[in-house]
Design a protein around this motif. Structure first.
Motif, short mmCIF file in Angstrom:
data_model
loop_
_atom_site.label_atom_id
_atom_site.label_comp_id
_atom_site.label_asym_id
_atom_site.label_seq_id
_atom_site.Cartn_x
_atom_site.Cartn_y
_atom_site.Cartn_z
N SER A 161 -5.24 -5.26 -0.65
CA SER A 161 -5.09 -5.56 0.78
C SER A 161 -6.16 -6.52 1.26
O SER A 161 -5.87 -7.52 1.94
N SER A 194 0.83 -1.21 0.00
CA SER A 194 0.00 0.00 0.00
C SER A 194 0.85 1.26 0.00
O SER A 194 0.55 2.23 -0.70
N THR A 209 -5.27 -0.15 -3.66
CA THR A 209 -4.68 -0.77 -2.46
C THR A 209 -5.75 -1.46 -1.62
O THR A 209 -5.47 -2.46 -0.96
#
Length: 236
Positions: free
Chosen positions: A224, A198, A220
């Motif tokens: 994630s 990230s 991101t």
């Protein structure tokens, strides 16, 4: 086994879906829909989105609620850290000092509106001796508050996934389950890797004016939570 490569590829599996997510991420409040979407891509919801697919852009209200409630969950986990800072500020009398500095700055700006940055630097140097005792008193509160915030940030992804998996807001605070899944080497490694990925993506995309942060937010997020979703399902 967590497939990190598949998670890295996931945001780019469908260009049209990616663009919709980025556009929604740009608009305040509406960005909760984009957040709900990347949470949906974790694969732990009833939709059971496969790792090699992106969810369909449907049920926008449901996505909005998922994004909103997940943000509320994050805030609740951060409350101890926030309260500690507030207690520290109040107990050290820092509020009185900050009010005094605010008055000095306000009066000075009225007298001279030119070169406000230099004026602020001068005021800071002149009042450093007054500020230092408050900073020393406040330091323990700040250190503990930062540690609590990091601890909260570590638990928040699991808490959100537990809420999504069970479709129950209360399950985000089932600490026995959350601790069991969070305090594993697999989750710890995934958490650190997700942060590194990230940070790299955000540092690159934030160069783009105006929309860089929104692009990074969505990409991101998908990556994630694709990683976290895999770990969540694997850790029993």
């Amino acid at each position: 086994m967590v497939d990190y490569i598949a998670s890295l590829k996931k945001p780019f599996l469908d260009f049209k879906k990616l663009v919709i997510g980025i556009l929604l991420s740009i608009i305040p409040i509406v960005s909760f829909i984009a957040k709900g979407y990347y949470l949906e891509s974790s694969g732990v919801t009833k939709a059971k989105v496969p790792l090699d697919e992106l969810p369909k852009w449907t049920k926008f209200w449901s996505l909005f609620l998922k994004g909103l409630l997940s943000s509320i969950i994050s805030i609740i986990y951060l409350i101890p850290s926030i309260l500690l800072i507030v207690i520290g500020v109040l107990s050290t009398g820092a509020t009185q000092f900050l009010n005094t500095i605010n008055d000095i700055v306000s009066n000075s700006l009225v007298e001279s509106s030119s070169n406000s940055a230099q004026l602020f630097e001068t005021l800071l140097k002149e009042n450093l001796n007054v500020l230092m005792p408050f900073l020393i008193k406040l330091a323990p509160f700040l250190i503990i508050a930062v540690l609590l915030a990091i601890f909260a940030a570590y638990l928040i992804p699991v808490a959100i996934l537990n809420y999504l998996s069970n479709n129950s807001f209360g399950k985000a605070f089932s600490l026995s389950i959350i601790f069991k899944k969070a305090f594993t080497s697999k989750y710890l490694g995934a958490w650190f890797l997700a942060i590194i990925i990230s940070l790299i993506i955000s540092s690159v995309l934030n160069i783009i004016p105006f929309v860089g942060g929104s692009i990074a937010f969505f990409i991101t997020g998908v990556i994630s939570y694709s990683i976290f979703g895999q770990v969540y399902k694997e850790v029993k």
